[in-house]
Write an enzyme that holds these catalytic residues in place. Structure first.
Site, mmCIF file in Angstrom:
data_model
loop_
_atom_site.group_PDB
_atom_site.id
_atom_site.type_symbol
_atom_site.label_atom_id
_atom_site.label_comp_id
_atom_site.label_asym_id
_atom_site.label_seq_id
_atom_site.Cartn_x
_atom_site.Cartn_y
_atom_site.Cartn_z
ATOM 1 N N GLU A 59 30.983 34.017 43.291
ATOM 2 C CA GLU A 59 30.330 34.787 42.235
ATOM 3 C C GLU A 59 29.598 33.818 41.301
ATOM 4 O OE1 GLU A 59 31.764 38.013 38.837
ATOM 5 O OE2 GLU A 59 32.993 36.247 39.264
ATOM 6 N N LYS A 134 30.189 45.266 41.794
ATOM 7 C CA LYS A 134 31.516 45.066 41.207
ATOM 8 C C LYS A 134 31.984 46.316 40.472
ATOM 9 C CE LYS A 134 33.956 41.481 38.526
ATOM 10 N NZ LYS A 134 33.712 40.216 37.768
ATOM 11 N N CYS A 166 35.827 38.902 42.095
ATOM 12 C CA CYS A 166 36.564 38.306 40.987
ATOM 13 C C CYS A 166 37.625 39.246 40.398
ATOM 14 C CB CYS A 166 35.579 37.833 39.925
ATOM 15 S SG CYS A 166 36.229 36.551 38.816
#
EC number: 3.5.1.4
Length: 345
Positions: A59, A134, A166
């Protein structure tokens, strides 16, 4: 599952993960220059790892974190766009699949709404075959607009792949969603910084075990003037054991061969730790012994999840009753987040 060689085989997918140094960029031109560096790294890696079928970059590796809001909007990309075109050309040249970060991808209402935090999976012909946004941005710091679904794509040699980003990976629900959709490899690209190194290493291993799946983690390394990123990119077997893990070094690489037949055999034949099967066949041994059928219980026993699906607002109120009812915290304010109750827009 094999580690230590540079090869792959008809049954194994060679996967590499990279501790890419967190870039600090400010302009579109700088971003495109960095894309070319990533592309060059991919092509070079293939010459050193001839078995590499898939490479994963972290990321923020493409654009870095734009701490200036105007720079964030000015450098927000489209998908497909100039950035992905560079990556696609590299994948075609090397004959390799790749996972790349786009932070951010322009919102449909750009620039009136913040960008998405996006990953793309590009195949060895240069085609974008999965675009994931995300779902759970790292609040309160990240201001990305949230996505709303996960995907599964048939990757190299037929291995089924899902992408997450993440902070997504701190929520067991997203791993389960990917696995229950058929994902055999869940790729977690992250730009994770200290202090939570130990927790993130643990989470990836635990989720591989809990979901009978491979996990590939690519994390940033280095210092960007604000945060220190801990690296530890890793490849984890579906039994939760680490196949290979980098340290904190910038541009560190790890590589392993993920057997397709092994994970499918385990999911079909394992018993006591076949978590996916057992979740929807609860207590089958006892139910069979009772003469109540031989497939166990399929109904969901978890009241919170039932409530979330049927009445999300009531589920939110229940969570607020045990946490707080404002997004901001008065004793540690972040930006303009409200620390008093406000009405929904």
């Amino acid at each position: 599952m094999r580690h230590g060689d540079i090869s792959s085989s008809p049954d194994t997918v060679g996967v590499a993960v990279v501790n890419y140094k967190m870039p600090r960029l400010h302009t579109k031109a700088e971003v495109l220059d960095n894309c070319r560096r990533i592309a060059d790294m991919l092509v070079g890696m293939k010459s050193g790892l001839p078995g590499m079928d898939l490479v994963v970059f972290p990321e923020y590796s493409t654009q870095g974190i734009m701490y200036d809001e105007q720079e964030m909007y000015d450098t927000a990309a489209t998908v497909p766009g100039e950035e992905t075109a560079i990556f696609s050309a590299a994948c075609r040249e090397a004959g390799v699949w790749g996972v790349f970060s786009i932070t951010g991808e322009q919102h449909e209402d750009h620039p009136r709404k913040p960008p998405y935090n996006t990953l793309v999976l590009i195949d060895d012909h240069g085609e974008i075959v999965q675009k994931y946004r995300k779902i759970l941005p790292w609040c309160p710091i990240e201001g990305w607009y949230p996505g709303d679904t996960t995907y599964v794509t048939e990757g190299p040699k037929g291995l089924k792949i899902s992408l997450i980003v993440c902070d997504d990976g701190n929520y067991p629900e997203i791993w389960r969603d990917c696995a229950m959709k058929g994902a055999e490899l869940i790729v977690r690209c992250q730009g994770y910084m200290y202090p939570s190194k130990d927790q993130q290493v643990l989470m990836a291993k635990a989720m591989a075990w809990a979901n009978n799946c491979y996990v590939a983690v690519a994390n940033a390394a280095g210092f960007d003037g604000v945060y220190s990123y801990f690296g530890h990119s890793a490849l984890i077997g579906f039994d939760g054991r680490t196949l290979g893990e980098t340290g904190e070094e910038e541009y560190g690489i790890q590589y392993a061969q993920l057997s397709i037949s092994a994970i499918r055999d385990a999911r079909a034949h394992d018993q006591s730790q076949n978590h996916l099967f057992k979740l929807l066949h609860r207590g089958y041994s006892g139910v069979h012994a009772a003469g109540d059928g031989d497939r166990g219980v399929a109904d969901c026993p978890f009241e919170f999840y039932k409530l979330w699906v049927t009445d999300a607002q009531q589920a939110r109120e229940r969570v607020e009753a045990i946490t707080r009812d404002t997004v901001g915290v008065a004793d540690c304010r972040v930006g303009s987040l409200p620390v008093e109750q406000t009405l929904e827009a």
